[in-house]
Design a protein around this motif. Sequence first.
Motif, PDB file in Angstrom:
ATOM      1  N   SER A  12     -20.092 -75.107 150.085  1.00 53.67           N
ATOM      2  CA  SER A  12     -21.276 -74.021 149.631  1.00 53.67           C
ATOM      3  C   SER A  12     -21.790 -74.580 148.440  1.00 53.67           C
ATOM      4  N   ILE A  13     -21.034 -74.808 147.485  1.00 56.35           N
ATOM      5  CA  ILE A  13     -21.439 -75.293 146.254  1.00 56.35           C
ATOM      6  C   ILE A  13     -22.287 -76.487 146.383  1.00 56.35           C
ATOM      7  N   TYR A  14     -21.691 -77.431 147.027  1.00 57.33           N
ATOM      8  CA  TYR A  14     -22.245 -78.799 147.346  1.00 57.33           C
ATOM      9  C   TYR A  14     -23.912 -78.617 147.771  1.00 57.33           C
ATOM     10  N   LYS A  15     -23.946 -77.802 148.925  1.00 59.43           N
ATOM     11  CA  LYS A  15     -25.227 -77.427 149.600  1.00 59.43           C
ATOM     12  C   LYS A  15     -26.124 -77.045 148.425  1.00 59.43           C
ATOM     13  N   SER A  16     -25.751 -75.980 147.537  1.00 60.11           N
ATOM     14  CA  SER A  16     -26.577 -75.435 146.730  1.00 60.11           C
ATOM     15  C   SER A  16     -27.138 -76.526 145.533  1.00 60.11           C
ATOM     16  N   LEU A  17     -26.208 -77.468 145.302  1.00 63.10           N
ATOM     17  CA  LEU A  17     -26.559 -78.406 144.215  1.00 63.10           C
ATOM     18  C   LEU A  17     -27.717 -79.473 144.970  1.00 63.10           C
ATOM     19  N   ARG A  18     -27.185 -79.713 145.931  1.00 63.88           N
ATOM     20  CA  ARG A  18     -27.838 -80.987 146.688  1.00 63.88           C
ATOM     21  C   ARG A  18     -29.318 -80.441 147.071  1.00 63.88           C
ATOM     22  N   TYR A  19     -29.364 -79.380 147.639  1.00 60.21           N
ATOM     23  CA  TYR A  19     -30.810 -78.880 148.094  1.00 60.21           C
ATOM     24  C   TYR A  19     -31.448 -78.020 146.973  1.00 60.21           C
ATOM     25  N   LYS A  20     -30.742 -77.580 146.149  1.00 63.23           N
ATOM     26  CA  LYS A  20     -31.269 -76.694 145.242  1.00 63.23           C
ATOM     27  C   LYS A  20     -31.982 -75.315 145.871  1.00 63.23           C
ATOM     28  N   PHE A  29     -22.607 -60.357 149.084  1.00 58.26           N
ATOM     29  CA  PHE A  29     -21.354 -60.699 149.658  1.00 58.26           C
ATOM     30  C   PHE A  29     -20.530 -61.482 148.845  1.00 58.26           C
ATOM     31  N   LEU A  30     -21.194 -62.392 147.943  1.00 60.48           N
ATOM     32  CA  LEU A  30     -20.359 -63.050 147.071  1.00 60.48           C
ATOM     33  C   LEU A  30     -19.729 -62.231 146.015  1.00 60.48           C
ATOM     34  N   ILE A  31     -20.250 -61.147 145.250  1.00 61.02           N
ATOM     35  CA  ILE A  31     -19.695 -60.366 144.545  1.00 61.02           C
ATOM     36  C   ILE A  31     -18.601 -59.713 145.064  1.00 61.02           C
ATOM     37  N   ILE A  32     -18.619 -59.211 146.429  1.00 60.76           N
ATOM     38  CA  ILE A  32     -17.533 -58.498 147.142  1.00 60.76           C
ATOM     39  C   ILE A  32     -16.290 -59.555 147.222  1.00 60.76           C
ATOM     40  N   VAL A  33     -16.632 -60.669 147.502  1.00 60.71           N
ATOM     41  CA  VAL A  33     -15.534 -61.598 147.896  1.00 60.71           C
ATOM     42  C   VAL A  33     -14.843 -61.902 146.457  1.00 60.71           C
ATOM     43  N   LEU A  34     -15.680 -62.245 145.563  1.00 62.67           N
ATOM     44  CA  LEU A  34     -15.036 -62.194 143.961  1.00 62.67           C
ATOM     45  C   LEU A  34     -14.369 -61.222 143.662  1.00 62.67           C
ATOM     46  N   PHE A  35     -14.788 -59.913 143.929  1.00 67.75           N
ATOM     47  CA  PHE A  35     -13.837 -58.684 143.526  1.00 67.75           C
ATOM     48  C   PHE A  35     -12.683 -58.665 144.221  1.00 67.75           C
ATOM     49  N   GLY A  36     -12.595 -59.058 145.530  1.00 68.91           N
ATOM     50  CA  GLY A  36     -11.369 -59.421 146.524  1.00 68.91           C
ATOM     51  C   GLY A  36     -10.509 -60.322 145.664  1.00 68.91           C
ATOM     52  N   VAL A  52       0.836 -68.383 144.421  1.00 68.34           N
ATOM     53  CA  VAL A  52      -0.254 -68.110 145.117  1.00 68.34           C
ATOM     54  C   VAL A  52      -1.323 -67.532 144.084  1.00 68.34           C
ATOM     55  N   VAL A  53      -0.785 -67.121 142.893  1.00 66.61           N
ATOM     56  CA  VAL A  53      -1.994 -66.517 142.152  1.00 66.61           C
ATOM     57  C   VAL A  53      -2.926 -67.601 141.563  1.00 66.61           C
ATOM     58  N   TYR A  54      -2.553 -68.719 141.778  1.00 64.43           N
ATOM     59  CA  TYR A  54      -3.373 -70.022 141.274  1.00 64.43           C
ATOM     60  C   TYR A  54      -4.406 -70.347 142.201  1.00 64.43           C
ATOM     61  N   LEU A  55      -3.928 -70.075 143.693  1.00 64.93           N
ATOM     62  CA  LEU A  55      -5.161 -70.156 144.486  1.00 64.93           C
ATOM     63  C   LEU A  55      -5.996 -69.001 144.476  1.00 64.93           C
ATOM     64  N   TYR A  56      -5.631 -67.937 144.235  1.00 67.28           N
ATOM     65  CA  TYR A  56      -6.698 -66.903 143.907  1.00 67.28           C
ATOM     66  C   TYR A  56      -7.435 -67.278 142.861  1.00 67.28           C
ATOM     67  N   MET A  57      -7.023 -67.534 141.790  1.00 69.14           N
ATOM     68  CA  MET A  57      -7.954 -68.085 140.609  1.00 69.14           C
ATOM     69  C   MET A  57      -8.891 -69.232 140.674  1.00 69.14           C
ATOM     70  N   LEU A  58      -8.229 -70.489 141.601  1.00 68.36           N
ATOM     71  CA  LEU A  58      -9.294 -71.329 141.918  1.00 68.36           C
ATOM     72  C   LEU A  58     -10.393 -70.963 142.738  1.00 68.36           C
ATOM     73  N   ASN A  59     -10.027 -70.196 143.838  1.00 64.82           N
ATOM     74  CA  ASN A  59     -11.057 -69.686 144.748  1.00 64.82           C
ATOM     75  C   ASN A  59     -12.205 -68.611 144.037  1.00 64.82           C
ATOM     76  N   GLY A  60     -11.347 -67.959 143.060  1.00 65.43           N
ATOM     77  CA  GLY A  60     -12.355 -66.984 142.398  1.00 65.43           C
ATOM     78  C   GLY A  60     -13.262 -67.822 141.312  1.00 65.43           C
ATOM     79  N   LEU A  61     -12.889 -68.866 140.977  1.00 65.42           N
ATOM     80  CA  LEU A  61     -13.780 -69.688 140.072  1.00 65.42           C
ATOM     81  C   LEU A  61     -14.694 -70.293 140.760  1.00 65.42           C
ATOM     82  N   MET A  62     -14.453 -70.751 142.122  1.00 70.35           N
ATOM     83  CA  MET A  62     -15.473 -71.475 143.087  1.00 70.35           C
ATOM     84  C   MET A  62     -16.496 -70.491 143.240  1.00 70.35           C
TER      85      MET A  62
END
Length: 76
Positions: A12-20, A29-36, A52-62
């Motif tokens: 998703s990040i790559y698509k946003s960066l490539r196609y702007k 939706f993104l905000i709800i996922v971040l709160f999750g 597993v907390v580090y997976l949550y942190m990595l995903n939250g960062l993305m």
Amino acid sequence: MLLCFGAAWPFSIYKSLRYKEVRGKSLPFLIIVLFGYIAGILHKILYNYDAVVYLYMLNGLMVTVDIILYMKYRQP
């Protein structure tokens, strides 16, 4: 679930960066996922700390990066 769902964010990040553009993305939706992810991090820290907390942190960062890109490339 965290691995599979987390694997989608780099694409998703790559698509946003490539196609702007962020067509098809939803800021609420993104905000709800971040709160999750934040809730998952807090739960792991307070009740069941493990790696597993580090997976949550990595995903939250993305998701945060995706939100920033959404704000940058959205159409006014």
